[in-house]
Design a protein around this motif. Structure first.
Motif, mmCIF file in Angstrom:
data_model
loop_
_atom_site.group_PDB
_atom_site.id
_atom_site.type_symbol
_atom_site.label_atom_id
_atom_site.label_comp_id
_atom_site.label_asym_id
_atom_site.label_seq_id
_atom_site.Cartn_x
_atom_site.Cartn_y
_atom_site.Cartn_z
ATOM 1 N N ARG A 190 0.833 -1.198 0.000
ATOM 2 C CA ARG A 190 0.000 0.000 0.000
ATOM 3 C C ARG A 190 0.876 1.260 0.000
ATOM 4 O O ARG A 190 0.614 2.222 -0.714
ATOM 5 C CB ARG A 190 -0.905 -0.025 1.241
ATOM 6 N N PHE A 191 1.919 1.239 0.809
ATOM 7 C CA PHE A 191 2.835 2.383 0.877
ATOM 8 C C PHE A 191 3.552 2.583 -0.462
ATOM 9 O O PHE A 191 3.693 3.709 -0.944
ATOM 10 C CB PHE A 191 3.870 2.179 1.985
ATOM 11 N N ALA A 243 1.220 4.019 -3.082
ATOM 12 C CA ALA A 243 0.961 5.440 -2.816
ATOM 13 C C ALA A 243 2.156 6.296 -3.224
ATOM 14 O O ALA A 243 1.995 7.405 -3.754
ATOM 15 C CB ALA A 243 0.654 5.652 -1.335
ATOM 16 N N TYR A 283 3.121 12.909 1.206
ATOM 17 C CA TYR A 283 3.146 11.441 1.117
ATOM 18 C C TYR A 283 2.889 10.773 2.472
ATOM 19 O O TYR A 283 1.948 9.963 2.591
ATOM 20 C CB TYR A 283 4.466 10.983 0.484
ATOM 21 N N ILE A 302 -0.729 8.459 3.938
ATOM 22 C CA ILE A 302 -0.767 7.026 4.264
ATOM 23 C C ILE A 302 -0.689 6.702 5.753
ATOM 24 O O ILE A 302 -1.383 5.814 6.227
ATOM 25 C CB ILE A 302 0.359 6.245 3.524
ATOM 26 N N ASP A 329 -3.944 6.951 7.935
ATOM 27 C CA ASP A 329 -4.845 5.838 7.595
ATOM 28 C C ASP A 329 -4.376 4.553 8.269
ATOM 29 O O ASP A 329 -5.184 3.784 8.802
ATOM 30 C CB ASP A 329 -4.893 5.625 6.078
ATOM 31 N N GLU A 354 8.658 4.168 4.605
ATOM 32 C CA GLU A 354 8.158 5.259 3.762
ATOM 33 C C GLU A 354 9.300 5.890 2.964
ATOM 34 O O GLU A 354 9.137 6.229 1.793
ATOM 35 C CB GLU A 354 7.443 6.298 4.617
#
Length: 411
Positions: free
Chosen positions: A129-130, A133, A157, A161, A164, A369
Motif C-alpha cells: 500500500r505504501f 501510494a 506522502y 498514508i 490511515d 516510507e
C-alpha cells in the motif's frame, strides 16, 4: 584563547569543573540553525565533554560519547525529561511520554507493546500500500514538473498514508504536523521558539488527545492494535492513548524530515541520484545516508543519575547532558569523508534515530516510507533541480526545511 574554547577555572556556582572546555555556542539559536556545521566541528574538537555557558549544561558531540550516553540509560536517564527541563524540579508542559520520557522497567513494558504493534511483520502487511501510494504521488508530481518538495512530497506522502494506517479519522489531520513541531520545540530551552509553540499548542493537543481514544480509531489500524493490548492485560486503559500519542509524534516528523532531507540531498548530488537510478535497490540505504547526513533529529538531553566520568571529567548527579546527534553523525573519528553524501556508504551505527532502548519508535515506519518513496523516484525521475530559495524550518530539536522548490524530469 578565545571565549569559544577557554578552559579556565570556573566559579563553583557555575557548574562546570575545572578543565572542561566552556563554549559560548547556543545550539538553540537561529544563527546556529542557519549554519550549524562549523559550530558542531568546534563542539567536537573542543573535547569529548564540553560545557555550554548559555544554558549551563554539559554537551557531548563526538560519536563515541554520544553513543555511550545513549546506551547507558541507568546512568543517563530519560524519566527526568529528554529536554532541558528537569522533571524532578519542574512540572512538564504536558503529561510525560511513557515511551520517550520513561526508564526501565516501566519503559520496557510499554516499549514492548509498541515494538510488537509496529513489528516488521505488521509493516510488511502495509508495504504494498505504501509503495503504490509513493508511485502514485511521483506520477502526480511528474505531471506538474515543478512543485515544493516539502509541502507536496515530504509532507503530503506520509500524511496520505500514515494516518490511515494508524486508523485516524479524516477530519482534523491538519493538526498532526503542528503538534509534532510543538513536541520537539518543547524539548528546547525557554526561548522564543519553545514559548510560541506551547502558546499555540492548545488546539493541536486537544485534537491529538481526542483522536488517541479507542472509540475514535478505526478497527485494524495501529491505534486499535495498541488499545487491544489493554484487553490482553499488557497495558492499562490510561496508558493506551498515551502510546497512540507517542506513535503520532514519532511516526510523522521523523519521516517528513527524513524524506525532505533525502530529496534535498539527491537534488544537490546528481551523481548520487544517477547511481540510485542505476540501482533502485539502494533506495533504503540512500534514505539512511540522508538521515545520517542531515540528521532530522539533532539533539536530545539526558540527566545523570549518579556521579559519572565522561571524557576524563567527573560529572555530578542531576546534571543535564546534551547529546549532539547531528555532530556525532559527521564525526570524522567514526565516518570517512563525513561531509559527503554517499548512498553506498555503510550507514549502520548512525545515531539519526538515537540508539539503545530509546531508539525512535517510528524508525521502521520512517524507513519503509523513505525507502518506498526513493525507490519510486529512482524508477521514474531522471533529474531533480532546485529552482528557488530553500527555506529552513526552525525547531529546537528537529532539522528540516520549510520550502524546497524543485523541478523534476521523467526518465
Amino acid at each position: 584563547m578565545s571565549a569559544m574554547s577557554r578552559t579556565d577555572p570556573v566559579a563553583p556556582d557555575h557548574g562546570a569543573p575545572v578543565g572542561v572546555p566552556r563554549l559560548d555556542v547556543d545550539p538553540f539559536s537561529i544563527e546556529y540553525f542557519d549554519d550549524l556545521h562549523p559550530s558542531q566541528e568546534r563542539l567536537r574538537e573542543a573535547g569529548p565533554l564540553v560545557y555550554l555557558d548559555k544554558w549551563k549544561v554539559y554537551g557531548v558531540a563526538r560519536y563515541a560519547e554520544v553513543h555511550a550516553v545513549l546506551n547507558d540509560p541507568a546512568t543517563f536517564c530519560s524519566s527526568r525529561g529528554v529536554g532541558l527541563s528537569d522533571f524532578s524540579k519542574e512540572k512538564p508542559w504536558r503529561p510525560p511520554s511513557i515511551i520517550l520520557e520513561a526508564d526501565p522497567p516501566e519503559h520496557t513494558r510499554t516499549r514492548t507493546v509498541l515494538s510488537q504493534v509496529l513489528s516488521p511483520t505488521a509493516l510488511k502487511q502495509v508495504r504494498d500500500r505504501f509503495a503504490a501510494a509513493a508511485a502514485a504521488k511521483v506520477d502526480e508530481l511528474l505531471e506538474r514538473r515543478s512543485f515544493d518538495a516539502v509541502a507536496d512530497l515530504a509532507e503530503a506522502y506520509p500524511l496520505a498514508i500514515f494516518p490511515d494506517a494508524l486508523g485516524l479519522k479524516q477530519e482534523g489531520r491538519e493538526h498532526l504536523l503542528p503538534y509534532a513541531g510543538v513536541v520537539f520545540n518543547a524539548f528546547g530551552p525557554p526561548n522564543q521558539l519553545r514559548q510560541d509553540a506551547i502558546e499555540r499548542s492548545a488546539p493541536h493537543q486537544a485534537y491529538v488527545a481526542e483522536q488517541c481514544q479507542r472509540e475514535n480509531l478505526a478497527p485494524g489500524g495501529f491505534g486499535a492494535c495498541i488499545h487491544a493490548r489493554v484487553d490482553a492485560g499488557d497495558i492499562t486503559a490510561a496508558e493506551a492513548p498515551l502510546l497512540v500519542r507517542s506513535l503520532l509524534s514519532a511516526g510523522l516528523d521523523t519521516t517528513v524530515n527524513g524524506i525532505g532531507a533525502a530529496v534535498y540531498c539527491l537534488a544537490r548530488y546528481p551523481d548520487q541520484l544517477a547511481r540510485l537510478r542505476q540501482d533502485p535497490s539502494l533506495a533504503r540505504n540512500a534514505f539512511e545516508e540522508a538521515v545520517r547526513f542531515e540528521s532530522p533529529v539533532q539533539t536530545f538531553f539526558r540527566t545523570t543519575t549518579r556521579e559519572v566520568e565522561i571524557g576524563g571529567h567527573r560529572v555530578g548527579e542531576g546534571e543535564k547532558v546534551l547529546m549532539f546527534l547531528g555532530a556525532a553523525n559527521r564525526d570524522p573519528r567514526r565516518w570517512e569523508n563525513p561531509d559527503s553524501y554517499d548512498i553506498t556508504r555503510r550507514t549502520s551505527g548512525h545515531v539519526g534515530y538515537g540508539s539503545g532502548i530509546h531508539m525512535c519508535v517510528g524508525q521502521l515506519v520512517a524507513r519503509l516510507e523513505g525507502e518506498t518513496m526513493l525507490a519510486a523516484l529512482a524508477r521514474k525521475v531522471s533529474s531533480i533541480e532546485i529552482t528557488g530559495p530553500v527555506k529552513r524550518r526552525y525547531n529546537n530539536t528537529l532539522r528540516g526545511l520549510e520550502s524546497l522548490p524543485v523541478a523534476i524530469a521523467p526518465v
